[in-house]
Design a protein around this motif. Structure first.
Motif, PDB file in Angstrom:
ATOM      1  N   ARG A  17     -26.963 -14.319  46.662  1.00  0.00           N
ATOM      2  CA  ARG A  17     -26.169 -13.342  45.927  1.00  0.00           C
ATOM      3  C   ARG A  17     -25.321 -12.566  46.935  1.00  0.00           C
ATOM      4  NH1 ARG A  17     -29.242  -8.953  42.465  1.00  0.00           N
ATOM      5  NH2 ARG A  17     -29.517  -7.979  44.501  1.00  0.00           N
ATOM      6  N   PRO A  18     -24.007 -12.736  46.885  1.00  0.00           N
ATOM      7  CA  PRO A  18     -23.139 -12.031  47.831  1.00  0.00           C
ATOM      8  C   PRO A  18     -23.353 -10.527  47.774  1.00  0.00           C
ATOM      9  CG  PRO A  18     -21.917 -13.711  46.654  1.00  0.00           C
ATOM     10  CD  PRO A  18     -23.249 -13.615  45.980  1.00  0.00           C
ATOM     11  N   ALA A  19     -23.234  -9.884  48.908  1.00  0.00           N
ATOM     12  CA  ALA A  19     -23.425  -8.436  48.997  1.00  0.00           C
ATOM     13  C   ALA A  19     -22.477  -7.711  48.052  1.00  0.00           C
ATOM     14  CB  ALA A  19     -23.187  -7.966  50.432  1.00  0.00           C
ATOM     15  N   GLY A  20     -23.030  -6.762  47.291  1.00  0.00           N
ATOM     16  CA  GLY A  20     -22.220  -5.964  46.388  1.00  0.00           C
ATOM     17  C   GLY A  20     -21.887  -6.642  45.074  1.00  0.00           C
ATOM     18  N   GLN A  21     -22.389  -7.861  44.840  1.00  0.00           N
ATOM     19  CA  GLN A  21     -22.064  -8.581  43.615  1.00  0.00           C
ATOM     20  C   GLN A  21     -23.212  -8.428  42.624  1.00  0.00           C
ATOM     21  OE1 GLN A  21     -19.874 -12.316  43.917  1.00  0.00           O
ATOM     22  NE2 GLN A  21     -21.416 -13.284  42.607  1.00  0.00           N
ATOM     23  N   ALA A  22     -22.875  -8.174  41.380  1.00  0.00           N
ATOM     24  CA  ALA A  22     -23.894  -7.914  40.362  1.00  0.00           C
ATOM     25  C   ALA A  22     -24.652  -9.177  39.977  1.00  0.00           C
ATOM     26  CB  ALA A  22     -23.248  -7.288  39.128  1.00  0.00           C
ATOM     27  N   VAL A  23     -24.007 -10.334  40.044  1.00  0.00           N
ATOM     28  CA  VAL A  23     -24.671 -11.589  39.693  1.00  0.00           C
ATOM     29  C   VAL A  23     -24.731 -12.460  40.937  1.00  0.00           C
ATOM     30  CG1 VAL A  23     -23.924 -11.509  37.292  1.00  0.00           C
ATOM     31  CG2 VAL A  23     -22.495 -12.688  38.968  1.00  0.00           C
ATOM     32  N   TRP A  24     -25.705 -13.356  40.955  1.00  0.00           N
ATOM     33  CA  TRP A  24     -25.807 -14.253  42.100  1.00  0.00           C
ATOM     34  C   TRP A  24     -24.641 -15.228  42.128  1.00  0.00           C
ATOM     35  CZ3 TRP A  24     -26.356 -19.293  40.439  1.00  0.00           C
ATOM     36  CH2 TRP A  24     -26.964 -19.504  39.191  1.00  0.00           C
ATOM     37  N   GLY A  25     -24.326 -15.702  43.327  1.00  0.00           N
ATOM     38  CA  GLY A  25     -23.164 -16.574  43.480  1.00  0.00           C
ATOM     39  C   GLY A  25     -23.491 -18.042  43.480  1.00  0.00           C
ATOM     40  N   SER A  26     -24.674 -18.409  43.993  1.00  0.00           N
ATOM     41  CA  SER A  26     -25.045 -19.813  44.046  1.00  0.00           C
ATOM     42  C   SER A  26     -26.560 -19.949  44.078  1.00  0.00           C
ATOM     43  CB  SER A  26     -24.439 -20.493  45.272  1.00  0.00           C
ATOM     44  OG  SER A  26     -24.758 -21.874  45.295  1.00  0.00           O
ATOM     45  N   MET A  27     -27.020 -21.094  43.583  1.00  0.00           N
ATOM     46  CA  MET A  27     -28.442 -21.387  43.584  1.00  0.00           C
ATOM     47  C   MET A  27     -28.636 -22.873  43.798  1.00  0.00           C
ATOM     48  SD  MET A  27     -31.299 -20.912  40.576  1.00  0.00           S
ATOM     49  CE  MET A  27     -30.653 -22.308  39.645  1.00  0.00           C
ATOM     50  N   ALA A  28     -29.723 -23.236  44.481  1.00  0.00           N
ATOM     51  CA  ALA A  28     -30.091 -24.635  44.651  1.00  0.00           C
ATOM     52  C   ALA A  28     -31.572 -24.789  44.384  1.00  0.00           C
ATOM     53  CB  ALA A  28     -29.758 -25.116  46.056  1.00  0.00           C
ATOM     54  N   MET A  29     -31.933 -25.831  43.664  1.00  0.00           N
ATOM     55  CA  MET A  29     -33.335 -26.105  43.384  1.00  0.00           C
ATOM     56  C   MET A  29     -33.577 -27.595  43.524  1.00  0.00           C
ATOM     57  SD  MET A  29     -33.309 -25.650  39.209  1.00  0.00           S
ATOM     58  CE  MET A  29     -34.941 -26.383  38.972  1.00  0.00           C
ATOM     59  N   THR A  30     -34.749 -27.954  44.034  1.00  0.00           N
ATOM     60  CA  THR A  30     -35.067 -29.366  44.174  1.00  0.00           C
ATOM     61  C   THR A  30     -35.471 -29.943  42.823  1.00  0.00           C
ATOM     62  OG1 THR A  30     -37.344 -28.797  44.761  1.00  0.00           O
ATOM     63  CG2 THR A  30     -35.799 -29.161  46.573  1.00  0.00           C
ATOM     64  N   VAL A  31     -35.088 -31.196  42.591  1.00  0.00           N
ATOM     65  CA  VAL A  31     -35.464 -31.910  41.370  1.00  0.00           C
ATOM     66  C   VAL A  31     -35.804 -33.349  41.742  1.00  0.00           C
ATOM     67  CG1 VAL A  31     -34.034 -30.469  39.857  1.00  0.00           C
ATOM     68  CG2 VAL A  31     -33.053 -32.530  40.871  1.00  0.00           C
ATOM     69  N   ARG A  32     -36.418 -34.039  40.803  1.00  0.00           N
ATOM     70  CA  ARG A  32     -36.754 -35.446  40.968  1.00  0.00           C
ATOM     71  C   ARG A  32     -37.493 -35.699  42.286  1.00  0.00           C
ATOM     72  NH1 ARG A  32     -33.682 -36.731  36.598  1.00  0.00           N
ATOM     73  NH2 ARG A  32     -31.508 -36.069  36.562  1.00  0.00           N
ATOM     74  N   ASP A  33     -38.638 -35.007  42.454  1.00  0.00           N
ATOM     75  CA  ASP A  33     -39.491 -35.175  43.638  1.00  0.00           C
ATOM     76  C   ASP A  33     -38.725 -34.926  44.935  1.00  0.00           C
ATOM     77  OD1 ASP A  33     -41.755 -35.845  42.089  1.00  0.00           O
ATOM     78  OD2 ASP A  33     -41.112 -37.937  41.987  1.00  0.00           O
ATOM     79  N   ASN A  34     -37.922 -33.890  44.951  1.00  0.00           N
ATOM     80  CA  ASN A  34     -37.171 -33.464  46.143  1.00  0.00           C
ATOM     81  C   ASN A  34     -36.079 -34.439  46.563  1.00  0.00           C
ATOM     82  OD1 ASN A  34     -38.838 -31.177  46.440  1.00  0.00           O
ATOM     83  ND2 ASN A  34     -40.301 -32.307  47.690  1.00  0.00           N
ATOM     84  N   SER A  35     -35.809 -35.453  45.753  1.00  0.00           N
ATOM     85  CA  SER A  35     -34.814 -36.451  46.145  1.00  0.00           C
ATOM     86  C   SER A  35     -33.384 -35.933  46.030  1.00  0.00           C
ATOM     87  CB  SER A  35     -34.957 -37.712  45.284  1.00  0.00           C
ATOM     88  OG  SER A  35     -34.688 -37.424  43.907  1.00  0.00           O
ATOM     89  N   GLU A  36     -33.186 -34.864  45.282  1.00  0.00           N
ATOM     90  CA  GLU A  36     -31.851 -34.293  45.150  1.00  0.00           C
ATOM     91  C   GLU A  36     -31.948 -32.815  44.841  1.00  0.00           C
ATOM     92  OE1 GLU A  36     -29.979 -34.844  40.948  1.00  0.00           O
ATOM     93  OE2 GLU A  36     -31.009 -36.734  41.381  1.00  0.00           O
ATOM     94  N   LEU A  37     -30.829 -32.147  44.939  1.00  0.00           N
ATOM     95  CA  LEU A  37     -30.720 -30.754  44.543  1.00  0.00           C
ATOM     96  C   LEU A  37     -29.916 -30.662  43.257  1.00  0.00           C
ATOM     97  CD1 LEU A  37     -29.743 -28.989  47.914  1.00  0.00           C
ATOM     98  CD2 LEU A  37     -32.023 -29.140  46.885  1.00  0.00           C
ATOM     99  N   ARG A  38     -30.290 -29.751  42.399  1.00  0.00           N
ATOM    100  CA  ARG A  38     -29.427 -29.345  41.304  1.00  0.00           C
ATOM    101  C   ARG A  38     -28.875 -27.982  41.734  1.00  0.00           C
ATOM    102  NH1 ARG A  38     -29.327 -31.458  36.147  1.00  0.00           N
ATOM    103  NH2 ARG A  38     -29.814 -33.370  37.285  1.00  0.00           N
ATOM    104  N   VAL A  39     -27.564 -27.925  41.966  1.00  0.00           N
ATOM    105  CA  VAL A  39     -26.947 -26.704  42.480  1.00  0.00           C
ATOM    106  C   VAL A  39     -26.108 -26.050  41.390  1.00  0.00           C
ATOM    107  CG1 VAL A  39     -26.928 -27.620  44.820  1.00  0.00           C
ATOM    108  CG2 VAL A  39     -24.897 -27.880  43.397  1.00  0.00           C
ATOM    109  N   PHE A  40     -25.986 -24.730  41.477  1.00  0.00           N
ATOM    110  CA  PHE A  40     -25.239 -23.961  40.492  1.00  0.00           C
ATOM    111  C   PHE A  40     -24.393 -22.916  41.215  1.00  0.00           C
ATOM    112  CE2 PHE A  40     -29.108 -25.460  38.546  1.00  0.00           C
ATOM    113  CZ  PHE A  40     -28.694 -25.964  37.324  1.00  0.00           C
TER     114      PHE A  40
END
Length: 325
Positions: free
Chosen positions: A215-238
């Motif tokens: 979450r960028p400094a001073g920003q009310a909402v987060w800017g990016s997220m990454a989570m592992t999926v499919r047994d860590n074989s890939e990331l689902r990023v937002f």
């Protein structure tokens, strides 16, 4: 799992009731399963050429767990859970500011009863259970529908026409069925000004069943997220951005134009976002939309009803994660 049942479990009708469901997402495929099981003749029409990939992770919880169990899918759903162990909050340079093994922003309590699973994997399981007795029409949608005393006359974009006893719009936030029956989307869509995009990327961070939020400094909402999926074989990023511009200016229909817009709006984000954006044009798991609510006085008109996000989409609740997020 087959969705067929013995004739003794089916209600006896002088004529089988035919139902058209618009949309092969979670709501549409789940409804198709139960209607077919109880003796209805079900057709599902889906604009995409096949079941849609991509999208966020969803939580199966509460009554949904009981329903999934009754469908005989609980073990399969649990086997495909994301299995996240916790989450971190990082700054623009990737330095970890906080971490927790009690919560994740997407799944809630790590040791809770909820099952977090990718939206596309859940929809595929539901469709697989319903498919034996359900007809699917991929690559087209409803062009027009006219209600009459005995049913609903539907013309598809292919030009084919067919009459159904009932029509259910399960075609999401920007429902075509809702537009055809209830009027313009603008009458019901209440945007929050928050836009979110998600896609798949290589797990170059080496994360192990973990979620990271920047979450960028001073920003009310987060800017990016990454989570592992499919047994860590890939990331689902937002990635997320906010805007007060008219919704129609920020939601082009062309997926290529959507990707270009997301890349442009998120170009200033730091952390790993520049690397994530390199994967933006790859694969079919891309999804982009506005965070919004659908508000309606009623969800049915005559022989047409709305289900799920088409009739009562609501913005994600903000209290799914620790207060420090």
């Amino acid at each position: 799992m087959s969705s067929t049942t013995s004739n003794s479990t089916r209600p006896h009708h002088s004529r089988t009731t035919s139902v058209l469901i618009s949309g092969a997402g979670i709501a549409g495929t789940a409804l198709a399963y139960w209607l077919e099981r109880y003796g209805f003749h079900v057709t599902v029409v889906e604009r995409a050429p096949e079941l849609r990939g991509g999208g966020q992770a969803v939580d199966v919880r509460g009554n949904a767990l009981e329903i999934i169990e009754r469908m005989g899918l609980l073990e399969e759903v649990r086997a495909r859970r994301t299995g996240l162990r916790g989450m971190s909050l990082v700054d623009a340079d990737g330095r970890e500011l906080k971490r927790t093994t009690e919560w994740t922003a997407t799944g809630g309590a790590v040791d809770g009863p909820d099952v977090e699973i990718l939206r596309d994997e859940l929809a595929a399981l539901l469709a697989g259970a319903a498919r034996p007795g359900v007809r699917y029409r991929f690559g087209e949608s409803i062009d027009t529908l006219v209600q009459h005393e005995e049913g609903v006359q539907v013309r598809f974009t292919s030009g084919d026409e067919q009459s159904f006893d009932l029509v259910v719009g399960a075609d999401g936030l920007h429902s075509n069925t809702r537009r055809l029956v209830f009027g313009p989307e603008a009458d019901y869509l209440h945007p929050t000004g928050i836009y979110i995009a998600g896609w798949s990327a290589p797990n170059h961070l080496g994360l192990d069943r973990w979620e990271v939020i920047h979450r960028p400094a001073g920003q009310a909402v987060w800017g990016s997220m990454a989570m592992t999926v499919r047994d860590n074989s890939e990331l689902r990023v937002f990635t997320v951005f906010t805007s007060d511009e008219p919704v129609e200016d920020l939601l082009p229909r062309d997926p290529a134009e959507q990707r270009r817009l997301v890349a442009e709006r998120c170009a200033g984000l730091r952390w790993e976002v520049p690397q994530f954006l390199k994967s933006l044009g790859e694969g079919d798991a891309f999804h982009y939309d506005v965070v919004a609510q659908i508000r309606m006085d009623r969800w049915s008109q005559g022989r047409v009803a709305l289900l799920g996000d088409a009739g009562y989409c609501c913005s994600p609740p903000p209290a799914r994660a620790p207060v420090w997020l």
